[in-house]
Enzyme design. Sequence first.
Site, PDB file in Angstrom:
ATOM      1  CB  CYS A   2      -9.235 -19.299 -27.211  1.00 35.11           C
ATOM      2  SG  CYS A   2     -10.766 -20.221 -27.286  1.00 35.11           S
ATOM      3  NE  ARG A  27      -5.886 -15.872 -23.553  1.00 33.38           N
ATOM      4  CZ  ARG A  27      -6.101 -14.649 -23.119  1.00 33.38           C
ATOM      5  NH1 ARG A  27      -5.324 -14.151 -22.188  1.00 33.38           N
ATOM      6  NH2 ARG A  27      -7.067 -13.920 -23.600  1.00 33.38           N
ATOM      7  CD1 TRP A  74     -12.231 -23.240 -21.127  1.00 34.75           C
ATOM      8  CD2 TRP A  74     -13.836 -21.969 -21.998  1.00 34.75           C
ATOM      9  NE1 TRP A  74     -13.305 -23.267 -20.267  1.00 34.75           N
ATOM     10  CE2 TRP A  74     -14.301 -22.491 -20.775  1.00 34.75           C
ATOM     11  CE3 TRP A  74     -14.683 -21.140 -22.741  1.00 34.75           C
ATOM     12  CZ2 TRP A  74     -15.571 -22.219 -20.272  1.00 34.75           C
ATOM     13  CZ3 TRP A  74     -15.946 -20.867 -22.235  1.00 34.75           C
ATOM     14  CH2 TRP A  74     -16.376 -21.401 -21.011  1.00 34.75           C
ATOM     15  CG  ASN A 100      -9.747 -15.200 -27.322  1.00 37.81           C
ATOM     16  OD1 ASN A 100     -10.692 -15.788 -26.805  1.00 37.81           O
ATOM     17  ND2 ASN A 100      -9.031 -14.300 -26.677  1.00 37.81           N
ATOM     18  N   GLY A 101     -12.811 -15.531 -28.930  1.00 40.67           N
ATOM     19  CA  GLY A 101     -14.013 -14.684 -28.841  1.00 40.67           C
ATOM     20  C   GLY A 101     -15.220 -15.443 -29.363  1.00 40.67           C
ATOM     21  CD  GLU A 480     -11.643 -17.579  -3.184  1.00 39.53           C
ATOM     22  OE1 GLU A 480     -12.669 -17.334  -3.851  1.00 39.53           O
ATOM     23  OE2 GLU A 480     -10.559 -17.855  -3.713  1.00 39.53           O
ATOM     24  CE  LYS A 484      -9.752 -20.873  -5.493  1.00 37.78           C
ATOM     25  NZ  LYS A 484      -9.974 -19.474  -5.694  1.00 37.78           N
ATOM     26  CD  GLU A 487     -11.530 -22.407  -8.645  1.00 40.02           C
ATOM     27  OE1 GLU A 487     -11.858 -22.010  -9.771  1.00 40.02           O
ATOM     28  OE2 GLU A 487     -11.080 -21.642  -7.781  1.00 40.02           O
ATOM     29  CG  HIS A 503     -33.210 -20.010   7.032  1.00 38.32           C
ATOM     30  ND1 HIS A 503     -34.420 -19.955   7.693  1.00 38.32           N
ATOM     31  CD2 HIS A 503     -32.360 -19.216   7.729  1.00 38.32           C
ATOM     32  CE1 HIS A 503     -34.310 -19.136   8.734  1.00 38.32           C
ATOM     33  NE2 HIS A 503     -33.065 -18.683   8.778  1.00 38.32           N
ATOM     34  CE  LYS A 602      -4.829 -16.926 -12.878  1.00 34.18           C
ATOM     35  NZ  LYS A 602      -5.754 -17.215 -11.784  1.00 34.18           N
TER      36      LYS A 602
HETATM   37  C1  G6P Z   1     -12.183 -17.271 -13.893  1.00 33.83           C
HETATM   38  C2  G6P Z   1     -11.006 -17.748 -13.062  1.00 33.83           C
HETATM   39  C3  G6P Z   1     -11.204 -17.327 -11.612  1.00 33.83           C
HETATM   40  C4  G6P Z   1     -11.397 -15.829 -11.516  1.00 33.83           C
HETATM   41  C5  G6P Z   1     -12.550 -15.353 -12.414  1.00 33.83           C
HETATM   42  C6  G6P Z   1     -12.555 -13.834 -12.535  1.00 33.83           C
HETATM   43  O1  G6P Z   1     -13.320 -17.956 -13.522  1.00 33.83           O
HETATM   44  O2  G6P Z   1     -10.873 -19.152 -13.157  1.00 33.83           O
HETATM   45  O3  G6P Z   1     -10.066 -17.701 -10.861  1.00 33.83           O
HETATM   46  O4  G6P Z   1     -11.674 -15.480 -10.197  1.00 33.83           O
HETATM   47  O5  G6P Z   1     -12.372 -15.853 -13.741  1.00 33.83           O
HETATM   48  O6  G6P Z   1     -11.375 -13.443 -13.176  1.00 33.83           O
HETATM   49  P1  G6P Z   1     -10.697 -12.047 -13.049  1.00 33.83           P
HETATM   50  O7  G6P Z   1      -9.478 -12.158 -13.913  1.00 33.83           O
HETATM   51  O8  G6P Z   1     -11.679 -11.040 -13.607  1.00 33.83           O
HETATM   52  O9  G6P Z   1     -10.389 -11.784 -11.636  1.00 33.83           O
END
Ligand code: G6P
Length: 607
Positions: A2, A27, A74, A100-101, A480, A484, A487, A503, A602
């Site tokens: 948020c 956020r 969020w 926020n929280g 990774e 990607k 998401e 497996h 994010k």
């Molecule tokens: C969220 C973001 C990711 C990120 C993760 C950890 O899920 O969408 O892109 O890798 O948080 O975030 P940080 O800021 O701790 O790297």
Amino acid sequence: MCGIMGYTGSKRAATVLLDGLARLEYRGYDSAGVALLEDGTLFVRKRAGRVSELAESLAAEGFAADMGIGHTRWATHGRPTERNAHPHTDGTGSIAVVHNGIIENHEELRAKLEAVGCRFVSDTDTEVIPHLIAENLHLGIEDAVRAACAALEGAYAIAVVSEAAPDRMIAVRKGSPLVIGLGEGEQFLASSVDALLPFTRRVVYLEDGEWAVLTRDSVEIFNRDGNPVEPDVKTLDAAAADVELGPYPHYMLKEIHEQPGVVRRMSAERIRDGRPVFDEMTLPNSELAAVERVVVQACGTSWHAGLVGKYYLERLAGVHTDVEISSEFRYCDPVLDPKTLVLSISQSGETADVLEGVRLAKGRALRTLSIVNVERSSIARESHQALYMGAGVEIGVASTKAFTAEVGMLFLLALHLGRIRWRLRPEFVAEQLDAFRMLPTAMERLLSSPDDADRIAAGIKDAHSMFFIGRGPSYPIALEGALKMKEISYIHAAGYPAGELKHGPLALIEDGTPVVVVCPRDGVTAKTVSNAQEARSRGAFVIGVVQEGDDEAASVFDEVLAIPAAPEMLSPLLTVIPLQLLAYRTAVLRGCNVDKPRNLAKSVTVE
Ligand code: G6P
């Protein structure tokens, strides 16, 4: 998560708030709302969906208010509807709160407040706050906010405005970040500096437990005991303002293309006289050299970077390394002896679980080192030592350049530890650093020919499910690549160690199922190629990420994403790029919102 924004001054508050909220949308973007104080009367407007939708509806009303608070959400408690959008108000609609929280004891508080006649209109945990303030308003707004906060359990950042004190905005920080922006005859408040950049460069970061009273002409800050605190004013540098999209259609693509620059800058700043340098390091070399175990803790993409880091720390520094997902680490009562270094990795520096992992380690009297992108973020400030990765502002929710910066930092840190632990010859270190310096050119070459990723994306865009496999440091790259893909394109994708496919996951391979195989030239190429063949002979459409000129490996694949030659250690910094491009192109072809994928945010400041 948020985003919170607040403004008091002489401008139109709605315009300032909407601009700030748009910059905070990374956020969360489930709903948006503002509370405006105009001629002493509070007006609350909110919408499910994006800030742009709120902006459209506000434009028609033309509010002239010069003070207000805003929020982009969020969702945690309550669906992402207009009813649950912030700001929330008390029963009379004269006190508005953005939050926020998470308020952990909200159910108990709600029951008590309902018992004394308060009527709730949302499903959120936040709504208890304005009701609690209203119950205490006879104390005056400032003490009413303090009394309300004394009843709250959990983490929060809040901003409050009320008709009872129309000249002031009150902000409280306990666990979730808040920054005050200082202006001339105007003051700002936001969850992060990104929202303040167009308005001011002079900021004050609220410390945990602090609260602030903002009027047009003054900012007063108090600690948790109510004693005044002298504001520690910081000036943001110009680089922090680089958040424009430029010629790119999406931030993600811009940030993918910024990766050579990130490595180039890192090389210039952190390589000197054939050695990696960490000038800011206050942990003594003697202490670092004596470390017997490193525990890396992180979430998401940063956790994947940590997995590559394990490979570096064990191979180069010879130190046993475990890599934990922070949300597990903090609750698993980990065995941590005194010679353990806890290394936290976070782009935002605010991820709640990572922050708690830092606190856990400090509680056990362990040294905490962090690799962080956002300067002065909570994780940076609470760790014994923060190392800034210098990736610049990352806006796309799907992390790209921060991953590269994290892996780069881990590589340099492992070389540094290897040196001070007398494991590595100076010539070897210098050779590795020379190879690192060459990476940006190789990355630029990769980025200048995206056609293969484009073509392959067109072929896989209708897939229901995909697999990504790799061995050694290519395994985290497979994870990774899968992250990607899922998401941003919403195609189910799973990453596996190449040897694990048989497996279980192999049962899911059908005719045409895309399997991306990360197999640069290294000691296990032949093994990985065999795994690709196993998948192909069961009908998979296999896509290989292989080194240019490796015709033998390439001949096994239906499609190839070629990477320039690089030493084995550094291949993760190249193999990840075609996978970022593949996910990006696939998402664009599927019409997805690349920079703001559904349900995600994010900066994850809730557990
Ligand atoms: C969220 C973001 C990711 C990120 C993760 C950890 O899920 O969408 O892109 O890798 O948080 O975030 P940080 O800021 O701790 O790297």
